[in-house]
Design a protein around this motif. Structure first.
Motif, mmCIF file in Angstrom:
data_model
loop_
_atom_site.group_PDB
_atom_site.id
_atom_site.type_symbol
_atom_site.label_atom_id
_atom_site.label_comp_id
_atom_site.label_asym_id
_atom_site.label_seq_id
_atom_site.Cartn_x
_atom_site.Cartn_y
_atom_site.Cartn_z
ATOM 1 N N ASN A 274 0.696 9.101 -1.757
ATOM 2 C CA ASN A 274 1.175 10.359 -2.322
ATOM 3 C C ASN A 274 2.354 10.878 -1.502
ATOM 4 N N GLU A 275 2.784 12.102 -1.811
ATOM 5 C CA GLU A 275 3.956 12.655 -1.128
ATOM 6 C C GLU A 275 3.714 12.896 0.358
ATOM 7 N N ASN A 276 2.462 12.892 0.780
ATOM 8 C CA ASN A 276 2.117 13.050 2.201
ATOM 9 C C ASN A 276 1.926 11.703 2.894
ATOM 10 N N ASN A 277 2.333 10.631 2.214
ATOM 11 C CA ASN A 277 2.205 9.269 2.746
ATOM 12 C C ASN A 277 0.754 8.898 3.046
ATOM 13 N N GLN A 278 -0.147 9.358 2.190
ATOM 14 C CA GLN A 278 -1.562 9.047 2.331
ATOM 15 C C GLN A 278 -2.112 8.477 1.033
ATOM 16 N N LEU A 279 -3.212 7.765 1.190
ATOM 17 C CA LEU A 279 -3.904 7.154 0.061
ATOM 18 C C LEU A 279 -5.243 7.842 -0.176
ATOM 19 N N ARG B 84 -6.678 8.616 3.579
ATOM 20 C CA ARG B 84 -6.326 7.757 4.706
ATOM 21 C C ARG B 84 -4.834 7.409 4.688
ATOM 22 N N ASN B 85 -4.341 6.934 5.847
ATOM 23 C CA ASN B 85 -3.005 6.354 5.874
ATOM 24 C C ASN B 85 -3.126 4.845 5.685
ATOM 25 N N LEU C 211 0.818 -1.215 0.000
ATOM 26 C CA LEU C 211 0.000 0.000 0.000
ATOM 27 C C LEU C 211 0.852 1.266 0.000
ATOM 28 N N LYS C 212 2.010 1.215 0.654
ATOM 29 C CA LYS C 212 2.864 2.410 0.717
ATOM 30 C C LYS C 212 3.342 2.836 -0.665
ATOM 31 N N GLY C 213 3.393 1.890 -1.594
ATOM 32 C CA GLY C 213 3.790 2.223 -2.956
ATOM 33 C C GLY C 213 2.724 2.963 -3.733
#
Length: 354
Positions: A16-21, A34-35, A11-13
Motif C-alpha cells: 500500500n501507500e505506506n509500503n506495507q502488505l 507487515r513489510n 512483493l513491493k508491487g
C-alpha cells in the motif's frame, strides 16, 4: 540468512501507500500488517550460496527487466528474444522455489539412477534450481528437458510412482517455457492477491474432452498438424502469475492457440468454447497473444473485468499453502465473496465488516 520464496521486488508491487502488505495467515486465521522483509521468507530456506546465486543470477536481471519494461506498462510490452528467455527462466524458478523433504521412497529411487542425473530428481529442488540458474539459452534448456526424460527411464522397478519428482520438474519447466503468455491488468476496484506459491494453476474438469474435440476437428479437416496439436496438450491448462496488485501474467497451454487458429470457420466458436471452459468471462483473453516480428515480441495488455479478477484471485486463495498478501482487504472483497462459496478452505476471516 533470510531467504524469500517470493522475491521482495515482486512483493513491493502489492504494497500500500505506506509500503506495507496485508499478510493473511490461513493456518491461524489471522491478518497482519507487515513489510516485505518479514513475509514469504524463512531463515535458512536455501543454502547461503544458492541464495546469493538466486539474487545475482536471476532476481537482479529479471528485476531490472521488470522495472524497466513490465511493471508500469499499460497498453503493451515489447520484449526481445533474450528478454523473453529471461522472463521464462524466472517463471521456471518461481515454480521450483519451495523445498521438498526426502522420503524413504525418494532415497531408494535415487540409488537406482546414475549419479549424473541426481540433480534432475526433485528431492528438495535445490539441485534443480541450481541447474536452471546456470542455463543461458534455449538450446541448453531443451537439452535439460531431454536429460529429464532420459532420467525418467531409470524408474524404480520399471515404474514411476508418487516419489518420481523429476516428472514434476519436467511439467513445471516445460509449461513455463513453452506456454503462450498473456498479460492482464486489473482495475481500481479489485486488485490481485499474491499467494506464497507465487502462482495458481487451472485444469478443466474433463481434460480428455480437449483431446477428443481436437481429434474430431482434425478428422473433419485432416492436415499434418494433428500430431503437433496433440503434443501440445498439457496437464494444466494455464498458470496464473500475479506480478503486482494491478498486473498479472497468464501462461496458457499452446494447445488452445493451435486449436483456436485451426481455421477461420472454427475460430470464433473455439474462442468462446474454450474461454468458458477455462472460467473466463471475457473472450478477448484467448485472443491476446503476442505478435512476433523478427526476434522481438509485442505483448498486448488486456484490462479484465471484475468477474475474471475474482476468478483468478479465487485460484490464488485456494492454492496458497499458508499465506496470501494484498495491499488492502477492501480491494479484494469481491474476490473473497466469490471464493467463499466455491472453496472448502475457511476464508471468513478475510471478510471486512459490512
Amino acid at each position: 540468512m533470510n531467504s524469500h520464496y517470493v522475491p521482495q521486488f515482486i512483493l513491493k508491487g502489492f504494497c500500500n501507500e505506506n509500503n506495507q502488505l496485508i499478510y493473511c495467515d490461513f493456518d491461524k486465521s489471522t491478518i497482519y500488517t507487515r513489510n516485505t522483509k518479514s513475509v514469504f521468507s524463512t531463515d535458512g530456506y536455501y543454502p547461503d550460496e544458492l541464495e546469493k546465486d538466486l539474487c545475482h543470477r536471476i532476481e537482479y536481471p529479471f528485476a531490472n527487466l521488470f522495472h524497466s519494461k513490465i511493471e508500469n506498462a499499460r497498453d503493451s510490452i515489447d520484449l526481445s528474444s533474450n528478454e523473453l528467455f529471461l522472463l521464462r527462466k524466472y517463471l521456471i524458478i518461481s515454480c521450483l522455489r519451495y523445498k521438498y523433504d526426502m522420503t524413504e521412497n525418494d532415497k531408494s529411487f535415487l540409488r537406482k539412477i546414475p549419479e549424473e542425473y541426481h540433480h534432475l530428481y526433485r528431492v528438495d529442488s535445490i539441485e534443480a534450481v541450481n541447474k536452471i540458474i546456470s542455463i543461458e539459452n534455449d538450446d541448453e534448456l531443451s537439452q535439460y528437458f531431454e536429460h529429464i526424460m532420459e532420467a525418467r527411464r531409470f524408474s524404480y522397478n520399471g515404474q514411476t510412482d508418487k516419489s518420481d519428482y523429476n516428472l514434476q520438474i519436467l511439467m513445471d519447466a516445460r509449461e513455463a517455457y513453452y506456454n503462450d503468455l498473456i498479460f492482464l491488468h486489473s482495475n481500481d476496484k479489485e486488485e490481485f492477491v499474491i499467494p506464497d506459491t507465487s502462482r495458481a494453476m487451472y485444469m478443466v474438469k474433463d481434460p480428455l474432452a480437449k483431446m477428443f474435440f481436437a481429434i474430431s476437428l482434425k478428422i473433419s479437416e485432416p492436415n499434418h498438424h494433428l500430431t503437433n496439436l496433440i503434443d501440445k496438450l498439457t496437464p494444466r491448462d494455464y498458470t496464473f502469475y500475479p506480478l503486482s496488485k494491478n498486473l498479472a501474467l497468464l501462461s496458457v497451454s499452446p494447445f488452445y492457440k493451435e486449436l483456436i487458429d485451426i481455421s477461420e470457420e472454427y475460430k470464433k466458436y473455439n474462442v468462446k468454447k474454450f474461454s468458458e471452459a477455462l472460467g473466463f468471462s471475457d473472450y478477448k483473453i484467448m485472443e491476446s497473444f503476442a505478435e512476433k516480428s523478427n526476434e522481438n515480441y509485442s505483448f498486448p495488455i488486456l484490462s479484465i473485468d471484475d468477474y475474471d479478477i475474482q476468478h483468478f484471485n479465487s485460484l490464488s486463495i485456494n492454492q496458497a499453502k499458508h499465506f496470501i498478501a494484498c495491499s488492502d482487504l477492501s480491494k479484494i472483497q469481491q474476490s473473497v465473496n466469490f471464493a467463499k462459496d466455491k472453496l472448502d478452505r475457511e476464508i471468513s476471516f478475510l471478510q471486512t465488516e459490512g
